[in-house]
Motif scaffolding. Structure first.
Motif, mmCIF file in Angstrom:
data_model
loop_
_atom_site.group_PDB
_atom_site.id
_atom_site.type_symbol
_atom_site.label_atom_id
_atom_site.label_comp_id
_atom_site.label_asym_id
_atom_site.label_seq_id
_atom_site.Cartn_x
_atom_site.Cartn_y
_atom_site.Cartn_z
ATOM 1 N N ASN A 85 7.343 -5.278 28.218
ATOM 2 C CA ASN A 85 8.470 -4.945 29.448
ATOM 3 C C ASN A 85 9.442 -4.028 29.010
ATOM 4 O O ASN A 85 10.363 -3.814 29.618
ATOM 5 N N GLY A 86 8.964 -3.180 27.986
ATOM 6 C CA GLY A 86 9.879 -1.936 27.371
ATOM 7 C C GLY A 86 9.392 -1.348 26.343
ATOM 8 O O GLY A 86 8.249 -1.617 25.780
ATOM 9 N N ASP A 87 10.265 -0.728 25.681
ATOM 10 C CA ASP A 87 10.092 0.220 24.562
ATOM 11 C C ASP A 87 9.701 -0.798 23.379
ATOM 12 O O ASP A 87 10.124 -1.779 23.115
ATOM 13 N N VAL A 88 8.714 -0.339 22.455
ATOM 14 C CA VAL A 88 8.165 -1.046 21.198
ATOM 15 C C VAL A 88 8.455 0.036 20.115
ATOM 16 O O VAL A 88 7.720 0.786 19.937
ATOM 17 N N ILE A 89 9.598 -0.138 19.009
ATOM 18 C CA ILE A 89 9.648 0.686 17.941
ATOM 19 C C ILE A 89 9.563 -0.253 16.824
ATOM 20 O O ILE A 89 10.060 -1.540 16.864
ATOM 21 N N GLY A 90 9.304 0.318 15.721
ATOM 22 C CA GLY A 90 9.485 -0.194 14.539
ATOM 23 C C GLY A 90 8.378 -1.493 14.231
ATOM 24 O O GLY A 90 7.285 -1.266 14.173
ATOM 25 N N LEU A 91 9.014 -2.685 14.010
ATOM 26 C CA LEU A 91 8.254 -3.759 13.662
ATOM 27 C C LEU A 91 7.504 -4.047 15.270
ATOM 28 O O LEU A 91 6.283 -4.773 15.275
ATOM 29 N N GLY A 92 8.242 -3.585 16.193
ATOM 30 C CA GLY A 92 7.406 -3.846 17.668
ATOM 31 C C GLY A 92 6.242 -3.651 17.616
ATOM 32 O O GLY A 92 5.253 -4.774 18.148
ATOM 33 N N ALA A 104 -1.066 -9.553 19.408
ATOM 34 C CA ALA A 104 -1.517 -10.086 20.453
ATOM 35 C C ALA A 104 -2.946 -10.002 20.941
ATOM 36 O O ALA A 104 -3.680 -8.877 20.440
ATOM 37 N N ASP A 105 -3.652 -10.963 21.634
ATOM 38 C CA ASP A 105 -4.971 -10.795 22.134
ATOM 39 C C ASP A 105 -5.010 -9.833 23.375
ATOM 40 O O ASP A 105 -6.218 -9.189 23.596
ATOM 41 N N LEU A 106 -4.275 -10.193 24.369
ATOM 42 C CA LEU A 106 -4.484 -9.275 25.379
ATOM 43 C C LEU A 106 -2.914 -8.310 25.591
ATOM 44 O O LEU A 106 -1.724 -9.024 25.245
ATOM 45 N N ILE A 107 -2.959 -7.280 25.837
ATOM 46 C CA ILE A 107 -1.622 -6.361 25.723
ATOM 47 C C ILE A 107 -1.339 -5.543 27.403
ATOM 48 O O ILE A 107 -2.156 -4.898 27.555
ATOM 49 N N VAL A 108 -0.389 -5.857 27.932
ATOM 50 C CA VAL A 108 0.103 -5.539 29.429
ATOM 51 C C VAL A 108 1.243 -5.028 29.181
ATOM 52 O O VAL A 108 2.172 -5.650 28.917
ATOM 53 N N ALA A 109 1.521 -3.618 29.523
ATOM 54 C CA ALA A 109 2.475 -2.945 29.456
ATOM 55 C C ALA A 109 3.101 -2.330 30.565
ATOM 56 O O ALA A 109 2.236 -1.885 31.424
ATOM 57 N N ARG A 110 4.495 -2.194 30.615
ATOM 58 C CA ARG A 110 4.941 -1.365 31.857
ATOM 59 C C ARG A 110 4.417 0.301 31.295
ATOM 60 O O ARG A 110 4.840 0.503 30.057
ATOM 61 N N GLU A 111 4.409 1.104 32.364
ATOM 62 C CA GLU A 111 3.718 2.178 32.012
ATOM 63 C C GLU A 111 4.585 3.344 31.066
ATOM 64 O O GLU A 111 4.234 4.190 30.562
ATOM 65 N N ASP A 112 5.930 3.050 31.402
ATOM 66 C CA ASP A 112 6.689 4.227 30.840
ATOM 67 C C ASP A 112 7.454 3.635 29.675
ATOM 68 O O ASP A 112 8.223 4.090 28.929
ATOM 69 N N ALA A 113 6.714 2.400 28.791
ATOM 70 C CA ALA A 113 7.095 2.095 27.542
ATOM 71 C C ALA A 113 6.773 3.007 26.752
ATOM 72 O O ALA A 113 5.956 3.571 26.527
ATOM 73 N N ARG A 114 7.839 3.152 25.412
ATOM 74 C CA ARG A 114 7.559 3.895 24.605
ATOM 75 C C ARG A 114 7.055 3.223 23.410
ATOM 76 O O ARG A 114 7.533 2.118 23.194
ATOM 77 N N ILE A 115 5.981 3.671 22.685
ATOM 78 C CA ILE A 115 5.498 2.939 21.465
ATOM 79 C C ILE A 115 5.370 3.859 20.481
ATOM 80 O O ILE A 115 4.854 4.930 20.412
ATOM 81 N N ALA A 169 7.417 -2.869 38.288
ATOM 82 C CA ALA A 169 7.102 -3.793 39.381
ATOM 83 C C ALA A 169 6.179 -4.720 39.575
ATOM 84 O O ALA A 169 6.310 -5.780 40.284
ATOM 85 N N GLU A 170 5.129 -4.174 38.730
ATOM 86 C CA GLU A 170 3.740 -4.873 39.098
ATOM 87 C C GLU A 170 3.441 -5.487 37.791
ATOM 88 O O GLU A 170 2.453 -6.297 37.679
ATOM 89 N N LEU A 171 4.347 -5.511 36.793
ATOM 90 C CA LEU A 171 4.121 -6.198 35.455
ATOM 91 C C LEU A 171 3.708 -7.764 35.412
ATOM 92 O O LEU A 171 3.009 -8.210 34.974
ATOM 93 N N ASP A 172 4.937 -8.424 35.997
ATOM 94 C CA ASP A 172 4.914 -9.916 36.041
ATOM 95 C C ASP A 172 3.545 -10.383 36.765
ATOM 96 O O ASP A 172 2.934 -11.303 36.587
ATOM 97 N N ALA A 173 3.418 -9.639 37.748
ATOM 98 C CA ALA A 173 2.099 -10.267 38.525
ATOM 99 C C ALA A 173 0.865 -10.313 37.881
ATOM 100 O O ALA A 173 -0.012 -11.187 37.802
ATOM 101 N N LEU A 174 0.608 -9.091 37.352
ATOM 102 C CA LEU A 174 -0.573 -8.698 36.467
ATOM 103 C C LEU A 174 -0.686 -9.770 35.423
ATOM 104 O O LEU A 174 -1.765 -10.471 35.147
ATOM 105 N N VAL A 175 0.499 -9.904 34.715
ATOM 106 C CA VAL A 175 0.476 -11.021 33.536
ATOM 107 C C VAL A 175 0.154 -12.208 34.034
ATOM 108 O O VAL A 175 -0.597 -13.293 33.343
#
Length: 222
Positions: free
Chosen positions: A58-65, A72-83, A149-155
């Motif tokens: 649901n947002g940025d993923v930095i460092g240990l993130g 995880a086995d399945l990964i669903v992200a908001r499209e603007d998240a920074r990794i 806005a679509e993240l929760d529904a898809l998960v």
């Protein structure tokens, strides 16, 4: 399902304070031991858990993130998240601007090569390459990247579909599919943690002896 506590952040480190991250390398040995062994146990547990883990990024993923996301086995992200893995970011991954490079031993070096080509994984780890979730989804590195806005529904849809599968068959499928993940963790994770701890003690020692934490670190080949 795992997710960040607040929208806009899945898991990120604390922004570096005015001392340039000096305190990070001067933690006591007991605290470093507890943290490092906890990370090893976490990765082993996630890989061997007999239930699928869905990462709702649901947002940025930095460092240990990224290490936790890729566990995880399945990964669903908001499209603007920074990794990005900022261990070797050298002040280039804002606002996590520590100029001191450290080996990404907390799972990044173990798991990133399972999700990317070797060359791309090394760029991600060695140069702290930053990607958007949308780019990773286009390349097939993660499952989906959608508007926030679509993240929760898809998960929720994916979780509901998983729950309709037979529990034993699902557990055994994960067990077989994750054999190479477990093998990779056994081959690399202890070594990665050990090298990162050595790297941190080296930086702390240099800072104590020569105050080099306020100076650029020697570059490769120098």
């Amino acid at each position: 399902m795992i997710s960040g506590e607040r929208d806009g952040t899945f898991l990120v480190p604390e922004p570096i304070v005015a001392d340039g991250g000096r305190g990070h390398f001067k933690q006591d040995s007991a605290r470093l031991w507890k943290a490092s062994t906890a990370i090893v146990r976490m990765h082993e547990a996630m890989a061997e858990l007999d239930r699928p883990i869905v990462a709702k990024v649901n947002g940025d993923v930095i460092g240990l993130g990224p290490s936790i996301m890729y566990a995880a086995d399945l990964i669903v992200a908001r499209e603007d998240a920074r990794i990005a893995d900022n261990h070797l970011g050298m002040g280039e991954v804002e606002p996590y601007l520590s100029p001191h490079g450290v080996l990404p031993g907390d799972g990044g070096a173990a798991l990133a090569p399972l999700h990317m080509s070797p060359a791309r994984a090394k760029e991600f780890l060695m140069l702290a390459r930053e990607d958007s979730a949308a780019d990773l989804a286009r390349r097939g590195v993660i499952n989906y990247a959608v508007p926030a806005a679509e993240l929760d529904a898809l998960v929720e849809s994916l979780v509901e579909r998983l729950l309709r599968r037979p529990a034993y068959a699902l557990a055994w499928t994960k067990r077989v599919a994750n054999k190479h993940v477990v093998d990779q963790l056994h081959r690399t994770l202890d070594a990665g943690i050990a090298y990162e701890l050595v790297n941190m003690y080296q930086l702390a020692a240099e800072g104590a002896d020569r105050d080099t934490l306020d100076q650029p670190m020697p570059q490769a080949g120098s």
